[in-house]
Scaffold this active site. Structure first.
Site, PDB file in Angstrom:
ATOM      1  CD  GLU A 323      -2.635  -1.198   2.621  1.00 50.25           C
ATOM      2  OE1 GLU A 323      -3.728  -1.773   2.621  1.00 50.25           O
ATOM      3  OE2 GLU A 323      -2.140  -0.658   3.643  1.00 50.25           O
ATOM      4  CB  CYS A 324       0.615   4.361   0.200  1.00 49.59           C
ATOM      5  SG  CYS A 324       0.756   6.134  -0.118  1.00 49.59           S
ATOM      6  N   GLY A 325       3.345   3.768   0.236  1.00 52.15           N
ATOM      7  CA  GLY A 325       4.798   3.685   0.338  1.00 52.15           C
ATOM      8  C   GLY A 325       5.317   2.286   0.084  1.00 52.15           C
TER       9      GLY A 325
END
Length: 432
Positions: A323-325
């Site tokens: 997720e994301c990072g």
């Protein structure tokens, strides 16, 4: 029926100081010997960290957009069961939701049937707060404004005008917080900084002392002590046998507590550090949450043995959620705001960049076939030449606007900018 103090701290708008006051109250109550349980309305995974530091108990997200109302009530009762007092910090303005009141602090206060303490920025107003208070008190009959704390008050005489307004409207004045330029919480990048705990701790102690001088906390507890409905959740002893590896260090730490609790029901959770460890532990399911990879690019890039271990796992069909990072870490490289490029895992052949940063923020609904998953997007980076051929599903905002956010699937790896919430569901059923 047992009684206990329980309330939601809200404000007419963001910038009123409710986060600072919440942190100070949590620490004051903890220092008073009370077992205090913090909660946070909405999807913020950073304020919950600071609640935990201030209160000494893990803080729980309450979100009626990403999860069901039944789930919100259940986890509120579950965690409040063990505490003497429950404190819920609201999100944005009291009535601000994804759609009108949907997901707002007001909706959660009504759902939990708890009173609201309103924090009002009184920096440039006096008796004129009366119509504001009247409006918040009477706009929606499903909630109860129990009391008001005024923030950024210039003097005792200034407070007297504000107190008069409360009395004429019929709302309890609970005191005020004087202006103090020294008592600011650490600045935020994507939230309150998590790096300097000792600095934060000393500031929060001073905030607690500062608030206690002019806020009647005893009265606050008295007017918010109401019947408490004990948890009806029955503990289930069944546990899966999966080996689950979760990235957790300074670079990856944006997690929802109930997500981790749900993972623990599936098997044994092992935490590891992409910054410091050399390889993955034995793994059936790998989870990379978001975080601050852009602040640790040299360290992440130079840890080649970990990058190789992760790439091998994903390439061999290992089940992975990034997720994301975490998604950024799986890409070929991350480019910092000064256009310096740092090689990453290289499983997803695309680059992410912090150049020309622009905030992307909001709830997301992900449609895959007949299923709908819920999450939240919050980032400043962007993908250069995204792998559209790997994109699955369709992604919409809370208002059903189609978004250009992508959810990628390669082998058994799911990667996206979206932070999913699966606290009441089985992630294996959701995504794998």
């Amino acid at each position: 029926m047992n009684k206990k103090a329980q309330f939601l701290i809200a404000a007419p708008s963001s910038g009123s100081g409710k986060t600072t006051i919440t942190q100070g109250l949590l620490r004051y109550l903890k220092n008073s010997g009370l077992n205090v349980q913090p909660f946070k309305c909405g999807p913020d995974y950073l304020d919950t960290k600071h609640h935990a530091w201030a209160a000494g108990n893990v803080s729980i997200n309450l979100d009626t957009f990403m999860s069901s109302k039944t789930h919100v009530k259940d986890i509120y009762n579950k965690y409040s069961d063990r505490a003497a007092i429950s404190v819920v910090e609201g999100v944005m303005g009291l009535f601000d939701g994804a759609k009108k009141m949907e997901g707002s602090s007001a909706q959660i206060a009504e759902l939990l049937d708890i009173p609201i303490i309103l924090v009002v920025n009184a920096k440039a107003t006096a008796y004129s707060v009366a119509p504001l208070l009247f409006g918040f008190k009477n706009f929606y009959p499903g909630i109860k404004i129990a009391g008001v704390i005024f923030n950024f008050v210039g003097s005792e005489s200034h407070y007297q005008f504000l107190k008069d307004a409360c009395e004429d409207v019929g709302v309890s004045p609970l005191g005020y917080v004087p202006k103090n330029e020294k008592l600011h919480l650490p600045s935020r990048h994507l939230g309150l900084q998590v790096s300097d705990v000792s600095q934060y701790d000393s500031i929060i102690e001073e905030i607690a002392k500062h608030i206690a001088k002019t806020v009647d906390i005893d009265k606050l507890i008295e007017i918010t002590t109401i019947p408490f409905k004990e948890s009806q959740i029955k503990s289930v002893n069944t546990k899966g046998k999966l080996k689950i590896s979760v990235a957790r260090d300074e670079a990856f730490n944006f997690t929802y507590h109930e997500n981790l609790a749900a993972l623990e029901n599936l098997g044994v959770v092992t935490f590891f550090s992409p910054l410091k460890d050399k390889q993955l532990p034995p793994t059936d399911l790998l989870y990379f949450a978001g975080g601050y990879p852009e602040l640790y690019l040299e360290e992440l890039s130079s840890n080649k043995s970990m990058k190789n271990s992760v790439k091998e796992f994903c390439s061999n069909g290992g089940r992975t959620l990034a997720e994301c990072g975490g998604m950024m870490y799986l890409c070929d490289s991350i480019i910092d705001s000064d256009s310096n490029e740092f090689p990453m895992v290289g499983f997803l052949h695309q680059k992410t960049s912090m150049e020309n940063m622009k905030l992307r923020l909001g709830y997301r609904k992900v449609h895959i076939d007949e299923a709908i998953f819920y999450g939240h997007e919050f980032h400043y980076s962007h993908i250069k030449n995204p792998l559209k051929n790997l994109a699955i599903g369709e992604i919409y905002s809370a208002r059903d606007k189609k978004m250009d956010t992508y959810l990628f699937r390669k082998n058994n790896t799911i990667a996206s900018y979206i932070h999913f919430y699966w606290g009441e569901k089985n992630i294996m059923d959701l995504l794998f």
